[in-house]
Design an enzyme around this catalytic site. Sequence first.
Site, PDB file in Angstrom:
ATOM      1  N   GLY A  40       0.789  -1.246   0.000  1.00  0.00           N
ATOM      2  CA  GLY A  40       0.000   0.000   0.000  1.00  0.00           C
ATOM      3  C   GLY A  40       0.813   1.285   0.000  1.00  0.00           C
ATOM      4  O   GLY A  40       0.250   2.359  -0.184  1.00  0.00           O
ATOM      5  N   CYS A  43       0.609   6.129   0.855  1.00  0.00           N
ATOM      6  CA  CYS A  43      -0.788   6.522   1.044  1.00  0.00           C
ATOM      7  C   CYS A  43      -1.458   5.725   2.165  1.00  0.00           C
ATOM      8  O   CYS A  43      -2.004   6.292   3.100  1.00  0.00           O
ATOM      9  CB  CYS A  43      -1.538   6.346  -0.271  1.00  0.00           C
ATOM     10  SG  CYS A  43      -3.303   6.524  -0.096  1.00  0.00           S
ATOM     11  N   GLY A 184       2.015  23.276   2.080  1.00  0.00           N
ATOM     12  CA  GLY A 184       1.290  22.495   1.078  1.00  0.00           C
ATOM     13  C   GLY A 184       0.261  21.654   1.830  1.00  0.00           C
ATOM     14  O   GLY A 184       0.014  21.878   3.037  1.00  0.00           O
ATOM     15  N   GLY A 273       8.039  19.213   1.254  1.00  0.00           N
ATOM     16  CA  GLY A 273       7.970  18.466   0.000  1.00  0.00           C
ATOM     17  C   GLY A 273       8.616  17.111   0.126  1.00  0.00           C
ATOM     18  O   GLY A 273       9.242  16.791   1.145  1.00  0.00           O
ATOM     19  N   HIS A 451     -31.783  19.815  -3.073  1.00  0.00           N
ATOM     20  CA  HIS A 451     -31.901  20.758  -1.946  1.00  0.00           C
ATOM     21  C   HIS A 451     -32.371  20.001  -0.699  1.00  0.00           C
ATOM     22  O   HIS A 451     -33.260  19.154  -0.813  1.00  0.00           O
ATOM     23  CB  HIS A 451     -32.913  21.839  -2.292  1.00  0.00           C
ATOM     24  CG  HIS A 451     -33.191  22.772  -1.158  1.00  0.00           C
ATOM     25  ND1 HIS A 451     -32.307  23.751  -0.785  1.00  0.00           N
ATOM     26  CD2 HIS A 451     -34.246  22.849  -0.300  1.00  0.00           C
ATOM     27  CE1 HIS A 451     -32.816  24.414   0.248  1.00  0.00           C
ATOM     28  NE2 HIS A 451     -33.979  23.879   0.572  1.00  0.00           N
TER      29      HIS A 451
HETATM   30  C1  LIG Z   1       1.176  12.738   5.136  1.00  0.00           C
HETATM   31  C2  LIG Z   1       0.725  12.523   3.709  1.00  0.00           C
HETATM   32  C3  LIG Z   1      -0.605  12.660   3.382  1.00  0.00           C
HETATM   33  C4  LIG Z   1      -1.026  12.448   2.083  1.00  0.00           C
HETATM   34  N1  LIG Z   1      -2.351  12.595   1.803  1.00  0.00           N
HETATM   35  C5  LIG Z   1      -2.772  12.438   0.534  1.00  0.00           C
HETATM   36  C6  LIG Z   1      -4.146  12.553   0.222  1.00  0.00           C
HETATM   37  O1  LIG Z   1      -4.979  12.808   1.083  1.00  0.00           O
HETATM   38  N2  LIG Z   1      -4.540  12.355  -1.056  1.00  0.00           N
HETATM   39  C7  LIG Z   1      -3.634  12.084  -2.050  1.00  0.00           C
HETATM   40  O2  LIG Z   1      -4.039  11.936  -3.198  1.00  0.00           O
HETATM   41  N3  LIG Z   1      -2.317  11.937  -1.775  1.00  0.00           N
HETATM   42  C8  LIG Z   1      -1.868  12.105  -0.522  1.00  0.00           C
HETATM   43  N4  LIG Z   1      -0.544  11.922  -0.229  1.00  0.00           N
HETATM   44  C9  LIG Z   1       0.378  11.576  -1.331  1.00  0.00           C
HETATM   45  C10 LIG Z   1       0.289  10.079  -1.667  1.00  0.00           C
HETATM   46  O3  LIG Z   1       0.511   9.328  -0.497  1.00  0.00           O
HETATM   47  C11 LIG Z   1       1.300   9.718  -2.737  1.00  0.00           C
HETATM   48  O4  LIG Z   1       1.112  10.562  -3.842  1.00  0.00           O
HETATM   49  C12 LIG Z   1       1.157   8.277  -3.189  1.00  0.00           C
HETATM   50  O5  LIG Z   1       1.340   7.392  -2.110  1.00  0.00           O
HETATM   51  C13 LIG Z   1       2.185   7.949  -4.278  1.00  0.00           C
HETATM   52  O6  LIG Z   1       2.048   6.621  -4.648  1.00  0.00           O
HETATM   53  P1  LIG Z   1       3.237   5.843  -5.364  1.00  0.00           P
HETATM   54  O7  LIG Z   1       2.680   4.506  -5.710  1.00  0.00           O
HETATM   55  O8  LIG Z   1       3.807   6.653  -6.459  1.00  0.00           O
HETATM   56  O9  LIG Z   1       4.404   5.702  -4.281  1.00  0.00           O
HETATM   57  P2  LIG Z   1       4.428   5.259  -2.756  1.00  0.00           P
HETATM   58  O10 LIG Z   1       3.088   5.256  -2.162  1.00  0.00           O
HETATM   59  O11 LIG Z   1       5.477   6.072  -2.115  1.00  0.00           O
HETATM   60  O12 LIG Z   1       4.889   3.728  -2.821  1.00  0.00           O
HETATM   61  C14 LIG Z   1       6.148   3.332  -3.205  1.00  0.00           C
HETATM   62  C15 LIG Z   1       6.419   1.940  -2.651  1.00  0.00           C
HETATM   63  O13 LIG Z   1       7.591   1.444  -3.267  1.00  0.00           O
HETATM   64  C16 LIG Z   1       8.354   0.723  -2.283  1.00  0.00           C
HETATM   65  N5  LIG Z   1       9.737   0.717  -2.782  1.00  0.00           N
HETATM   66  C17 LIG Z   1      10.533   1.784  -3.038  1.00  0.00           C
HETATM   67  N6  LIG Z   1      11.702   1.358  -3.576  1.00  0.00           N
HETATM   68  C18 LIG Z   1      11.626   0.012  -3.645  1.00  0.00           C
HETATM   69  C19 LIG Z   1      12.509  -0.990  -4.122  1.00  0.00           C
HETATM   70  N7  LIG Z   1      13.686  -0.676  -4.671  1.00  0.00           N
HETATM   71  N8  LIG Z   1      12.102  -2.277  -4.022  1.00  0.00           N
HETATM   72  C20 LIG Z   1      10.908  -2.612  -3.473  1.00  0.00           C
HETATM   73  N9  LIG Z   1      10.031  -1.706  -3.022  1.00  0.00           N
HETATM   74  C21 LIG Z   1      10.384  -0.412  -3.127  1.00  0.00           C
HETATM   75  C22 LIG Z   1       8.135   1.519  -1.015  1.00  0.00           C
HETATM   76  O14 LIG Z   1       8.391   0.699   0.098  1.00  0.00           O
HETATM   77  C23 LIG Z   1       6.662   1.916  -1.154  1.00  0.00           C
HETATM   78  O15 LIG Z   1       5.836   0.948  -0.566  1.00  0.00           O
HETATM   79  C24 LIG Z   1      -0.090  12.093   1.073  1.00  0.00           C
HETATM   80  C25 LIG Z   1       1.257  11.927   1.400  1.00  0.00           C
HETATM   81  C26 LIG Z   1       1.663  12.138   2.697  1.00  0.00           C
HETATM   82  C27 LIG Z   1       3.114  11.947   3.039  1.00  0.00           C
END
Ligand SMILES: Cc1cc2nc3c(=O)[nH]c(=O)nc-3n(C[C@H](O)[C@H](O)[C@H](O)COP(=O)(O)OP(=O)(O)OC[C@H]3O[C@@H](n4cnc5c(N)ncnc54)[C@H](O)[C@@H]3O)c2cc1C
Length: 472
Positions: A40, A43, A184, A273, A451
């Site tokens: 997961g 997120c 942000g 960021g 409404h």
């Molecule tokens: C506090 C917070 C609140 C947020 N709230 C929101 C929100 O309300 N709504 C929204 O749309 N977005 C929100 N976001 C942003 C959102 O969480 C991210 O945009 C989203 O999780 C990105 O998804 P992703 O699949 O690109 O990467 P990620 O969710 O970062 O997943 C990447 C995965 O890859 C794994 N990984 C990395 N490198 C390797 C490797 N070499 N081998 C194996 N596994 C690896 C990691 O362990 C991780 O599980 C929030 C972020 C934060 C920090």
Amino acid sequence: MANEYDIVVIGSGTGGYVAAIRAAQLGLQTAVVERAATLGGTCLNVGCIPTKALLEHAHSLKIAQDWNEWGLTLGNATIRLDMSQVQSRKDRIVKGLTSGVEFLFKKNKIDWIKGSGRLAGKGTVEITDGQKQTFTARKEIIVATGSQPRSVPGIEIDRKRIITSDEAIGLKEIPKSIAIMGTGAVGVEFGSIFRRFGSEVTLIEMLPRIVPLEDEAISAELERSFKKQGIKVLTGTRVTGAKAGATSVDLEAQTPDGKSIKLNAEYLLVATGRGPVTSGLGAEEAGLRLERGYIHVGSDFRTNVPGISAIGDVITFDKPGHPQLAHLSSAEGIAVAERIAWEAPGSINYDQVPACTYCDPEIGSVGLTEQEAQARGYEVKTGSFKFGILGRARIAGEVEGFVKIVFDKKYDEILGVHMIGPRSTELVAEATLALRLECTVEELIRTIHAHPTMSEAIGEAAHAAHGAPIHA
Ligand SMILES: Cc1cc2nc3c(=O)[nH]c(=O)nc-3n(C[C@H](O)[C@H](O)[C@H](O)COP(=O)(O)OP(=O)(O)OC[C@H]3O[C@@H](n4cnc5c(N)ncnc54)[C@H](O)[C@@H]3O)c2cc1C
């Protein structure tokens, strides 16, 4: 477990796991490499879900603290937030959802390869920890390794007093005071959470306004509301140094007029960021084009190396500023899986990506801000309507904020919708559909809004855009 798949995804965040499910639905044999203990990604584990769980507690507390207004009687009891219960409820929700992804993997016959994945030559992913193994992708490798918190020069995150969102989510006690660097979505959401929980909150933003990516009118309304709630807002202010002590952090900052100020807070949350995760991935060795650490992709998510695509927080395009949003990474996951399965171009319209910020009052926005529309040369017109006029908003006791529609005078086409106020993060769905269908303001006027609902603010903003709001 097989060693050869059609697709190997690295990372199981909202990008990776959704790409895998869509690929499996389309008949592609799929595996996901994930090194964390749960599926997961950000997120589900430390991002959207846990923060929104804390915000829901903040909202319940607000209702409870206004008990008099709601005719509730408490007797002699006082309302107190039990952080251990808050944390355990949040953890239960997170666990339920991460196990849900595991269930979906089983249902769709997706293998979870546990460990860190590294690009190791054409179509090959090597697991560099745990059981050292290599896996082959017959069609494509999808990199979805996401992002992680990053600091700014001169500020050293010690994860005890100078913390990131990863630590803020798990605080066992309510801080007496917290300074938050960056306004942000992450910064203002934690600002709302901790202020409602009772902390003294100071927001510090280097740019001239908070939530700087939103329409200027939204930033102004949020700042007004935050100040009313007792949140200190310092804009145009740059943190120049931070020193963590045993129980608090000393901060130095420079105000817009060049003055140096000192602050002290129990915690400093650095929310300036997030940076890309590519360490240990073998990205350079694989020959991937990296821009400031992000993986560069084309509009169909192909990298410069044949057979490797990338999606989600880890990517960048020619133009910087790819939004880091869970639903966007999922949409990219679906687009890339369909492109691979159907051998058809899969791309996304980045002008139609909704963004939600769950602070109080909440913000929902989609499309161009007034300022962006002007910069693109449209003949820009706007129409706004205040939530406070609506019966439903008064019933809910949530009368702050407005809906603002930005449209093109020439064709009456809606270019953007920006809202701050009750249920904005839900209401933005209607606006997103309107943009997707290239709606005119006239079509929104003719759309009947039930409404009493908060959605009437959208219909009324459309009427206002044509100069004739019914209730204002
Ligand atoms: C506090 C917070 C609140 C947020 N709230 C929101 C929100 O309300 N709504 C929204 O749309 N977005 C929100 N976001 C942003 C959102 O969480 C991210 O945009 C989203 O999780 C990105 O998804 P992703 O699949 O690109 O990467 P990620 O969710 O970062 O997943 C990447 C995965 O890859 C794994 N990984 C990395 N490198 C390797 C490797 N070499 N081998 C194996 N596994 C690896 C990691 O362990 C991780 O599980 C929030 C972020 C934060 C920090």
